[in-house]
Design a protein around this motif. Structure first.
Motif, PDB file in Angstrom:
ATOM      1  N   ILE A 247      -5.661  -6.224  27.005  1.00 18.22           N
ATOM      2  CA  ILE A 247      -6.170  -6.288  25.635  1.00 18.22           C
ATOM      3  C   ILE A 247      -5.561  -5.172  24.780  1.00 18.22           C
ATOM      4  O   ILE A 247      -5.509  -4.007  25.189  1.00 18.22           O
ATOM      5  CB  ILE A 247      -7.706  -6.189  25.616  1.00 18.22           C
ATOM      6  N   THR A 248      -5.093  -5.540  23.594  1.00 15.93           N
ATOM      7  CA  THR A 248      -4.496  -4.575  22.674  1.00 15.93           C
ATOM      8  C   THR A 248      -5.552  -4.075  21.684  1.00 15.93           C
ATOM      9  O   THR A 248      -6.711  -4.503  21.719  1.00 15.93           O
ATOM     10  CB  THR A 248      -3.330  -5.219  21.911  1.00 15.93           C
ATOM     11  N   GLU A 249      -5.147  -3.185  20.775  1.00 18.62           N
ATOM     12  CA  GLU A 249      -6.089  -2.548  19.852  1.00 18.62           C
ATOM     13  C   GLU A 249      -6.815  -3.550  18.949  1.00 18.62           C
ATOM     14  O   GLU A 249      -7.961  -3.327  18.554  1.00 18.62           O
ATOM     15  CB  GLU A 249      -5.360  -1.520  18.989  1.00 18.62           C
ATOM     16  N   ASP A 250      -6.156  -4.665  18.602  1.00 16.38           N
ATOM     17  CA  ASP A 250      -6.777  -5.628  17.695  1.00 16.38           C
ATOM     18  C   ASP A 250      -7.598  -6.691  18.415  1.00 16.38           C
ATOM     19  O   ASP A 250      -8.094  -7.634  17.802  1.00 16.38           O
ATOM     20  CB  ASP A 250      -5.715  -6.299  16.811  1.00 16.38           C
ATOM     21  N   LEU A 254      -1.874  -8.927  25.237  1.00 12.20           N
ATOM     22  CA  LEU A 254      -0.494  -8.476  25.031  1.00 12.20           C
ATOM     23  C   LEU A 254       0.469  -9.652  24.898  1.00 12.20           C
ATOM     24  O   LEU A 254       1.435  -9.604  24.128  1.00 12.20           O
ATOM     25  CB  LEU A 254      -0.076  -7.565  26.188  1.00 12.20           C
ATOM     26  N   HIS A 255       0.206 -10.717  25.648  1.00  6.18           N
ATOM     27  CA  HIS A 255       1.051 -11.907  25.601  1.00  6.18           C
ATOM     28  C   HIS A 255       1.108 -12.466  24.175  1.00  6.18           C
ATOM     29  O   HIS A 255       2.177 -12.911  23.708  1.00  6.18           O
ATOM     30  CB  HIS A 255       0.503 -12.954  26.579  1.00  6.18           C
ATOM     31  N   MET A 256      -0.022 -12.432  23.454  1.00  2.00           N
ATOM     32  CA  MET A 256      -0.092 -12.987  22.103  1.00  2.00           C
ATOM     33  C   MET A 256       0.770 -12.193  21.118  1.00  2.00           C
ATOM     34  O   MET A 256       1.155 -12.696  20.070  1.00  2.00           O
ATOM     35  CB  MET A 256      -1.540 -13.006  21.615  1.00  2.00           C
ATOM     36  N   HIS A 257       1.074 -10.968  21.458  1.00  2.51           N
ATOM     37  CA  HIS A 257       1.901 -10.137  20.579  1.00  2.51           C
ATOM     38  C   HIS A 257       3.391 -10.203  20.933  1.00  2.51           C
ATOM     39  O   HIS A 257       4.238 -10.194  20.030  1.00  2.51           O
ATOM     40  CB  HIS A 257       1.452  -8.666  20.670  1.00  2.51           C
ATOM     41  N   CYS A 258       3.696 -10.218  22.215  1.00  4.45           N
ATOM     42  CA  CYS A 258       5.076  -9.919  22.644  1.00  4.45           C
ATOM     43  C   CYS A 258       5.874 -11.112  23.171  1.00  4.45           C
ATOM     44  O   CYS A 258       7.112 -11.085  23.126  1.00  4.45           O
ATOM     45  CB  CYS A 258       5.049  -8.831  23.717  1.00  4.45           C
ATOM     46  N   ALA A 259       5.215 -12.128  23.701  1.00  3.05           N
ATOM     47  CA  ALA A 259       5.954 -13.258  24.287  1.00  3.05           C
ATOM     48  C   ALA A 259       6.611 -14.095  23.196  1.00  3.05           C
ATOM     49  O   ALA A 259       6.147 -14.142  22.049  1.00  3.05           O
ATOM     50  CB  ALA A 259       5.020 -14.112  25.129  1.00  3.05           C
ATOM     51  N   PHE A 260       7.698 -14.774  23.545  1.00  2.73           N
ATOM     52  CA  PHE A 260       8.480 -15.520  22.570  1.00  2.73           C
ATOM     53  C   PHE A 260       7.668 -16.596  21.843  1.00  2.73           C
ATOM     54  O   PHE A 260       7.859 -16.821  20.657  1.00  2.73           O
ATOM     55  CB  PHE A 260       9.684 -16.166  23.261  1.00  2.73           C
TER      56      PHE A 260
END
Length: 375
Positions: A247-250, A254-260
Protein backbone atom coordinates in the motif's frame (compact mmCIF):
# COMPACT_ATOMS: atom_id res chain seq x y z
CA UNK A 1 34.94 -49.26 8.25
CA UNK A 2 34.77 -50.78 4.76
CA UNK A 3 31.17 -49.63 4.49
CA UNK A 4 32.16 -46.06 5.46
CA UNK A 5 35.06 -46.07 2.99
CA UNK A 6 32.76 -47.39 0.26
CA UNK A 7 30.22 -44.63 1.03
CA UNK A 8 32.93 -41.95 0.85
CA UNK A 9 34.29 -43.37 -2.42
CA UNK A 10 30.81 -43.34 -3.95
CA UNK A 11 30.28 -39.73 -2.86
CA UNK A 12 33.61 -38.71 -4.38
CA UNK A 13 32.69 -40.51 -7.64
CA UNK A 14 29.34 -38.70 -7.81
CA UNK A 15 30.99 -35.37 -7.09
CA UNK A 16 33.62 -35.90 -9.80
CA UNK A 17 30.94 -37.00 -12.28
CA UNK A 18 28.93 -33.88 -11.52
CA UNK A 19 31.92 -31.57 -11.99
CA UNK A 20 32.98 -33.27 -15.24
CA UNK A 21 29.46 -33.12 -16.70
CA UNK A 22 29.24 -29.44 -15.74
CA UNK A 23 32.49 -28.69 -17.57
CA UNK A 24 31.39 -30.57 -20.69
CA UNK A 25 28.11 -28.64 -20.85
CA UNK A 26 30.28 -25.52 -21.29
CA UNK A 27 33.14 -26.77 -23.50
CA UNK A 28 34.51 -29.73 -25.44
CA UNK A 29 37.45 -31.01 -23.37
CA UNK A 30 40.01 -33.80 -23.31
CA UNK A 31 40.66 -36.00 -20.26
CA UNK A 32 43.96 -34.21 -19.77
CA UNK A 33 42.29 -30.78 -19.81
CA UNK A 34 39.61 -31.91 -17.35
CA UNK A 35 42.22 -33.45 -15.02
CA UNK A 36 44.18 -30.19 -14.94
CA UNK A 37 41.06 -28.15 -14.20
CA UNK A 38 39.69 -30.22 -11.32
CA UNK A 39 42.88 -31.66 -9.85
CA UNK A 40 42.32 -35.42 -10.18
CA UNK A 41 44.25 -37.99 -12.21
CA UNK A 42 43.67 -38.39 -15.94
CA UNK A 43 42.92 -42.09 -15.27
CA UNK A 44 40.11 -41.14 -12.87
CA UNK A 45 38.71 -38.69 -15.43
CA UNK A 46 38.80 -41.36 -18.15
CA UNK A 47 36.90 -43.77 -15.91
CA UNK A 48 34.14 -41.21 -15.40
CA UNK A 49 34.09 -40.30 -19.10
CA UNK A 50 33.72 -43.96 -20.06
CA UNK A 51 30.69 -44.27 -17.79
CA UNK A 52 29.14 -41.14 -19.30
CA UNK A 53 29.75 -42.54 -22.80
CA UNK A 54 28.24 -45.88 -21.79
CA UNK A 55 25.08 -44.07 -20.65
CA UNK A 56 24.98 -42.15 -23.96
CA UNK A 57 25.29 -38.76 -22.27
CA UNK A 58 28.74 -37.99 -23.71
CA UNK A 59 30.33 -38.67 -27.11
CA UNK A 60 33.64 -38.05 -28.84
CA UNK A 61 33.98 -34.66 -30.47
CA UNK A 62 32.97 -34.87 -34.13
CA UNK A 63 35.88 -32.68 -35.24
CA UNK A 64 38.15 -34.93 -37.28
CA UNK A 65 41.31 -32.91 -36.65
CA UNK A 66 40.82 -33.50 -32.93
CA UNK A 67 40.02 -37.19 -33.31
CA UNK A 68 43.28 -37.69 -35.22
CA UNK A 69 45.45 -36.46 -32.34
CA UNK A 70 48.35 -38.79 -31.69
CA UNK A 71 47.68 -41.54 -29.20
CA UNK A 72 44.22 -40.18 -28.48
CA UNK A 73 45.43 -38.29 -25.41
CA UNK A 74 44.01 -35.07 -26.77
CA UNK A 75 40.71 -36.46 -28.02
CA UNK A 76 38.01 -34.19 -26.77
CA UNK A 77 34.59 -35.15 -25.51
CA UNK A 78 31.29 -33.32 -25.54
CA UNK A 79 27.71 -33.69 -24.31
CA UNK A 80 25.67 -35.82 -26.71
CA UNK A 81 23.31 -33.23 -28.18
CA UNK A 82 21.16 -35.98 -29.71
CA UNK A 83 20.46 -37.65 -26.35
CA UNK A 84 17.25 -35.65 -26.06
CA UNK A 85 15.73 -32.18 -26.17
CA UNK A 86 14.62 -29.58 -23.67
CA UNK A 87 11.54 -27.35 -23.76
CA UNK A 88 11.42 -23.82 -22.33
CA UNK A 89 8.08 -21.98 -22.04
CA UNK A 90 7.62 -18.36 -20.95
CA UNK A 91 4.12 -17.31 -19.81
CA UNK A 92 5.17 -13.92 -18.40
CA UNK A 93 3.05 -10.78 -18.74
CA UNK A 94 5.53 -9.05 -21.06
CA UNK A 95 6.41 -11.79 -23.55
CA UNK A 96 5.26 -15.32 -24.39
CA UNK A 97 7.33 -17.86 -26.29
CA UNK A 98 8.62 -21.39 -26.32
CA UNK A 99 12.09 -22.62 -27.23
CA UNK A 100 13.21 -26.15 -28.04
CA UNK A 101 16.91 -26.99 -27.64
CA UNK A 102 18.97 -30.12 -28.09
CA UNK A 103 20.64 -31.79 -25.08
CA UNK A 104 23.58 -29.35 -25.32
CA UNK A 105 21.18 -26.39 -25.08
CA UNK A 106 21.65 -25.38 -28.73
CA UNK A 107 18.43 -23.73 -29.90
CA UNK A 108 16.55 -25.81 -32.48
CA UNK A 109 13.34 -23.80 -32.63
CA UNK A 110 11.72 -20.68 -31.18
CA UNK A 111 8.15 -19.48 -31.59
CA UNK A 112 6.10 -16.63 -30.17
CA UNK A 113 2.91 -17.61 -28.33
CA UNK A 114 -0.22 -15.48 -28.74
CA UNK A 115 -2.21 -15.73 -25.51
CA UNK A 116 -5.04 -13.97 -23.70
CA UNK A 117 -4.41 -11.61 -20.79
CA UNK A 118 -5.77 -14.35 -18.53
CA UNK A 119 -4.58 -17.71 -19.88
CA UNK A 120 -7.12 -20.54 -19.97
CA UNK A 121 -6.52 -24.26 -19.60
CA UNK A 122 -7.38 -24.70 -23.28
CA UNK A 123 -4.65 -22.23 -24.29
CA UNK A 124 -2.06 -24.08 -22.20
CA UNK A 125 -3.09 -27.38 -23.79
CA UNK A 126 -2.91 -25.86 -27.30
CA UNK A 127 0.56 -24.50 -26.59
CA UNK A 128 1.85 -27.87 -25.35
CA UNK A 129 0.33 -29.66 -28.39
CA UNK A 130 2.05 -27.16 -30.68
CA UNK A 131 5.39 -27.78 -28.97
CA UNK A 132 5.03 -31.55 -29.39
CA UNK A 133 4.19 -31.02 -33.04
CA UNK A 134 7.41 -29.01 -33.52
CA UNK A 135 9.47 -31.76 -31.89
CA UNK A 136 7.90 -34.55 -33.98
CA UNK A 137 8.45 -32.81 -37.34
CA UNK A 138 12.04 -31.88 -36.51
CA UNK A 139 14.85 -33.42 -38.60
CA UNK A 140 15.67 -35.83 -35.79
CA UNK A 141 12.80 -36.29 -33.31
CA UNK A 142 14.24 -36.31 -29.81
CA UNK A 143 12.80 -37.55 -26.52
CA UNK A 144 11.94 -34.69 -24.15
CA UNK A 145 14.35 -34.80 -21.19
CA UNK A 146 13.08 -31.77 -19.30
CA UNK A 147 10.56 -28.91 -19.42
CA UNK A 148 11.02 -25.51 -17.77
CA UNK A 149 8.10 -23.10 -17.37
CA UNK A 150 8.26 -19.44 -16.31
CA UNK A 151 5.06 -18.02 -14.79
CA UNK A 152 4.08 -14.73 -13.11
CA UNK A 153 2.88 -15.02 -9.55
CA UNK A 154 3.95 -17.63 -7.06
CA UNK A 155 4.02 -21.41 -6.95
CA UNK A 156 4.05 -23.35 -3.69
CA UNK A 157 7.47 -25.04 -3.69
CA UNK A 158 6.10 -28.00 -1.73
CA UNK A 159 2.91 -28.80 -3.68
CA UNK A 160 3.42 -27.17 -7.08
CA UNK A 161 0.04 -25.42 -6.75
CA UNK A 162 -0.47 -21.76 -7.59
CA UNK A 163 -0.50 -19.55 -4.50
CA UNK A 164 -1.24 -16.46 -6.52
CA UNK A 165 -1.23 -15.55 -10.22
CA UNK A 166 -3.45 -13.16 -12.14
CA UNK A 167 -2.05 -14.57 -15.37
CA UNK A 168 -3.98 -17.86 -15.34
CA UNK A 169 -7.62 -18.85 -15.07
CA UNK A 170 -7.44 -20.52 -11.68
CA UNK A 171 -10.83 -22.19 -12.16
CA UNK A 172 -9.26 -24.43 -14.82
CA UNK A 173 -5.57 -24.47 -13.80
CA UNK A 174 -4.56 -25.43 -10.28
CA UNK A 175 -1.22 -27.14 -10.87
CA UNK A 176 0.39 -26.32 -14.20
CA UNK A 177 3.32 -28.63 -13.46
CA UNK A 178 1.06 -31.71 -13.49
CA UNK A 179 -0.41 -30.65 -16.84
CA UNK A 180 3.02 -30.61 -18.49
CA UNK A 181 4.18 -33.81 -16.81
CA UNK A 182 1.18 -35.62 -18.28
CA UNK A 183 1.78 -34.09 -21.71
CA UNK A 184 5.55 -34.50 -22.05
CA UNK A 185 6.23 -37.44 -19.67
CA UNK A 186 9.40 -35.70 -18.50
CA UNK A 187 10.60 -33.78 -15.42
CA UNK A 188 8.94 -30.36 -15.25
CA UNK A 189 10.28 -27.32 -13.39
CA UNK A 190 7.89 -24.39 -12.84
CA UNK A 191 9.17 -21.19 -11.24
CA UNK A 192 8.38 -17.51 -11.02
CA UNK A 193 9.45 -15.58 -14.12
CA UNK A 194 11.24 -12.87 -12.14
CA UNK A 195 13.21 -15.51 -10.25
CA UNK A 196 14.38 -16.85 -13.62
CA UNK A 197 15.29 -13.30 -14.69
CA UNK A 198 17.45 -12.97 -11.59
CA UNK A 199 19.09 -16.37 -12.12
CA UNK A 200 20.05 -15.15 -15.59
CA UNK A 201 21.33 -11.84 -14.24
CA UNK A 202 23.52 -13.67 -11.74
CA UNK A 203 24.88 -15.91 -14.51
CA UNK A 204 25.81 -12.89 -16.63
CA UNK A 205 27.47 -10.69 -14.03
CA UNK A 206 30.01 -10.78 -11.24
CA UNK A 207 28.31 -9.60 -8.06
CA UNK A 208 30.80 -11.10 -5.63
CA UNK A 209 31.30 -7.68 -3.99
CA UNK A 210 27.57 -7.39 -3.20
CA UNK A 211 26.20 -9.17 -0.14
CA UNK A 212 22.46 -8.42 -0.43
CA UNK A 213 20.90 -7.49 -3.78
CA UNK A 214 17.31 -6.43 -4.39
CA UNK A 215 15.93 -7.06 -7.89
CA UNK A 216 12.69 -5.39 -8.93
CA UNK A 217 10.94 -6.29 -12.19
CA UNK A 218 8.50 -3.66 -13.52
CA UNK A 219 6.50 -4.03 -16.72
CA UNK A 220 3.02 -5.42 -17.21
CA UNK A 221 3.53 -6.93 -13.75
CA UNK A 222 5.48 -5.91 -10.66
CA UNK A 223 7.57 -8.25 -8.52
CA UNK A 224 10.92 -8.52 -6.81
CA UNK A 225 13.54 -10.99 -5.62
CA UNK A 226 15.95 -10.79 -2.69
CA UNK A 227 19.39 -12.38 -3.07
CA UNK A 228 21.64 -12.71 -0.02
CA UNK A 229 25.16 -14.11 -0.42
CA UNK A 230 24.22 -15.44 -3.88
CA UNK A 231 21.18 -17.31 -2.49
CA UNK A 232 17.51 -16.50 -3.02
CA UNK A 233 15.46 -15.46 0.00
CA UNK A 234 12.08 -17.01 -0.84
CA UNK A 235 10.22 -17.34 2.45
CA UNK A 236 8.32 -20.36 3.75
CA UNK A 237 6.24 -20.95 0.61
CA UNK A 238 8.45 -19.16 -1.89
CA UNK A 239 6.36 -15.98 -1.99
CA UNK A 240 8.88 -13.44 -0.70
CA UNK A 241 9.19 -10.47 -3.06
CA UNK A 242 5.56 -9.97 -4.09
CA UNK A 243 5.48 -6.18 -3.64
CA UNK A 244 2.69 -5.29 -6.10
CA UNK A 245 0.08 -5.22 -3.33
CA UNK A 246 2.13 -3.00 -1.01
CA UNK A 247 0.00 0.00 0.00
CA UNK A 248 1.28 3.45 -0.97
CA UNK A 249 0.67 6.81 0.74
CA UNK A 250 -2.59 7.47 -1.15
CA UNK A 251 -4.09 4.10 -0.23
CA UNK A 252 -3.64 2.43 -3.63
CA UNK A 253 -1.37 -0.54 -4.10
CA UNK A 254 2.03 -0.19 -5.76
CA UNK A 255 0.91 -2.09 -8.86
CA UNK A 256 -1.74 0.61 -9.53
CA UNK A 257 1.00 3.24 -9.70
CA UNK A 258 3.91 1.55 -11.44
CA UNK A 259 2.77 -1.31 -13.71
CA UNK A 260 2.31 -0.61 -17.42
CA UNK A 261 -1.44 -1.31 -17.41
CA UNK A 262 -2.13 1.49 -14.95
CA UNK A 263 0.25 3.90 -16.70
CA UNK A 264 -1.44 3.18 -20.03
CA UNK A 265 -4.86 3.94 -18.51
CA UNK A 266 -3.64 7.27 -17.10
CA UNK A 267 -2.03 8.39 -20.37
CA UNK A 268 -4.43 6.80 -22.86
CA UNK A 269 -5.47 10.05 -24.67
CA UNK A 270 -1.79 10.72 -25.49
CA UNK A 271 -0.89 7.25 -26.84
CA UNK A 272 -0.98 6.23 -30.48
CA UNK A 273 -1.80 2.69 -29.35
CA UNK A 274 -2.85 1.39 -25.90
CA UNK A 275 0.15 -0.92 -25.49
CA UNK A 276 3.53 -1.00 -23.78
CA UNK A 277 5.07 -0.01 -27.11
CA UNK A 278 2.71 2.98 -27.35
CA UNK A 279 3.58 4.07 -23.81
CA UNK A 280 7.33 3.82 -24.42
CA UNK A 281 7.10 5.79 -27.68
CA UNK A 282 4.96 8.53 -26.08
CA UNK A 283 7.40 8.81 -23.14
CA UNK A 284 10.01 10.37 -25.43
CA UNK A 285 7.54 12.67 -27.22
CA UNK A 286 4.97 13.86 -24.69
CA UNK A 287 5.75 15.75 -21.48
CA UNK A 288 2.57 14.65 -19.71
CA UNK A 289 3.31 10.95 -20.38
CA UNK A 290 6.92 11.44 -19.31
CA UNK A 291 5.89 13.08 -16.04
CA UNK A 292 3.33 10.32 -15.28
CA UNK A 293 6.01 7.67 -15.75
CA UNK A 294 8.59 9.57 -13.69
CA UNK A 295 6.06 10.17 -10.90
CA UNK A 296 5.53 6.41 -10.79
CA UNK A 297 9.31 6.02 -10.47
CA UNK A 298 9.25 8.25 -7.39
CA UNK A 299 6.41 6.24 -5.82
CA UNK A 300 8.48 3.11 -6.49
CA UNK A 301 11.56 4.79 -5.01
CA UNK A 302 9.79 5.37 -1.67
CA UNK A 303 8.95 1.67 -1.43
CA UNK A 304 12.44 0.60 -2.50
CA UNK A 305 14.00 2.96 0.03
CA UNK A 306 12.02 1.40 2.90
CA UNK A 307 12.52 -2.20 1.77
CA UNK A 308 16.24 -1.96 1.04
CA UNK A 309 16.85 -0.08 4.29
CA UNK A 310 15.24 -2.89 6.31
CA UNK A 311 17.10 -5.58 4.35
CA UNK A 312 20.41 -3.72 4.32
CA UNK A 313 20.80 -4.09 0.54
CA UNK A 314 23.94 -2.73 -1.09
CA UNK A 315 22.65 -3.07 -4.66
CA UNK A 316 19.27 -2.50 -6.38
CA UNK A 317 18.76 -3.79 -9.93
CA UNK A 318 15.86 -2.50 -12.04
CA UNK A 319 14.56 -5.05 -14.55
CA UNK A 320 11.62 -5.46 -16.92
CA UNK A 321 9.93 -3.19 -19.45
CA UNK A 322 10.76 0.06 -17.63
CA UNK A 323 14.35 -0.35 -18.79
CA UNK A 324 13.12 1.22 -22.05
CA UNK A 325 12.71 4.53 -20.17
CA UNK A 326 16.47 4.58 -19.66
CA UNK A 327 18.63 6.65 -17.34
CA UNK A 328 16.02 9.36 -16.80
CA UNK A 329 13.76 6.81 -15.03
CA UNK A 330 16.68 5.47 -13.02
CA UNK A 331 17.82 8.97 -12.06
CA UNK A 332 14.41 9.79 -10.55
CA UNK A 333 14.85 6.81 -8.19
CA UNK A 334 18.43 7.83 -7.42
CA UNK A 335 17.34 11.39 -6.64
CA UNK A 336 14.94 10.13 -3.98
CA UNK A 337 17.60 7.87 -2.46
CA UNK A 338 20.08 10.77 -2.39
CA UNK A 339 17.51 12.99 -0.66
CA UNK A 340 17.26 10.52 2.22
CA UNK A 341 20.72 8.94 2.56
CA UNK A 342 21.24 5.99 4.88
CA UNK A 343 24.31 4.90 6.78
CA UNK A 344 25.46 2.59 4.01
CA UNK A 345 25.96 2.82 0.25
CA UNK A 346 23.26 1.47 -2.11
CA UNK A 347 24.13 1.11 -5.76
CA UNK A 348 21.13 1.42 -8.13
CA UNK A 349 21.45 0.15 -11.71
CA UNK A 350 19.36 -0.96 -14.68
CA UNK A 351 19.92 -4.52 -15.90
CA UNK A 352 21.93 -4.59 -19.14
CA UNK A 353 20.82 -8.02 -20.33
CA UNK A 354 17.85 -8.93 -22.50
CA UNK A 355 18.00 -12.74 -22.36
CA UNK A 356 17.94 -13.15 -18.57
CA UNK A 357 14.79 -15.29 -18.44
CA UNK A 358 16.04 -17.93 -20.88
CA UNK A 359 19.52 -17.88 -19.35
CA UNK A 360 18.03 -18.45 -15.89
CA UNK A 361 15.76 -21.24 -17.12
CA UNK A 362 18.72 -22.91 -18.79
CA UNK A 363 20.81 -22.57 -15.62
CA UNK A 364 18.19 -24.28 -13.45
CA UNK A 365 17.68 -27.13 -15.93
CA UNK A 366 21.40 -27.62 -16.49
CA UNK A 367 22.02 -27.92 -12.74
CA UNK A 368 19.15 -30.41 -12.43
CA UNK A 369 20.39 -32.52 -15.36
CA UNK A 370 23.93 -32.55 -14.00
CA UNK A 371 22.63 -33.81 -10.64
CA UNK A 372 20.68 -36.56 -12.42
CA UNK A 373 23.72 -37.54 -14.49
CA UNK A 374 25.94 -37.80 -11.41
CA UNK A 375 23.48 -40.19 -9.78
Amino acid sequence: LNMIQGYRTENIRKHNMKVIAGLLFKNELSCNEIAQRIGISETAVKKNINQLIENDWVVHSDKEEILRSRGGQHIRYKINDKYGCFVFINFSHDENWFVVTDFSFNKIYREKLVLSTVISREEVERASSRILQVIVVNEYPLPVRGVVVAVPGQIDNKTGDFIYSSRFDRSGIHNISKMFIEKFEAPVYVHNDTQFEVMGELEHGDFSNNTTIYYVNIGAGLSSVIVNNSKFVLGTHGIAGEIGNNITEDGDNLHMHCAFGSLIEKTLPYLEEPTAKGLIEAFSKNEYVKECVLNSAEVLAKQLDAITNVLGCDRVVIMGGVRAFGEIYLNRIKEYFNRYPKGFKREIVISEYTDNCFTGMKKLLCDSIISRISN
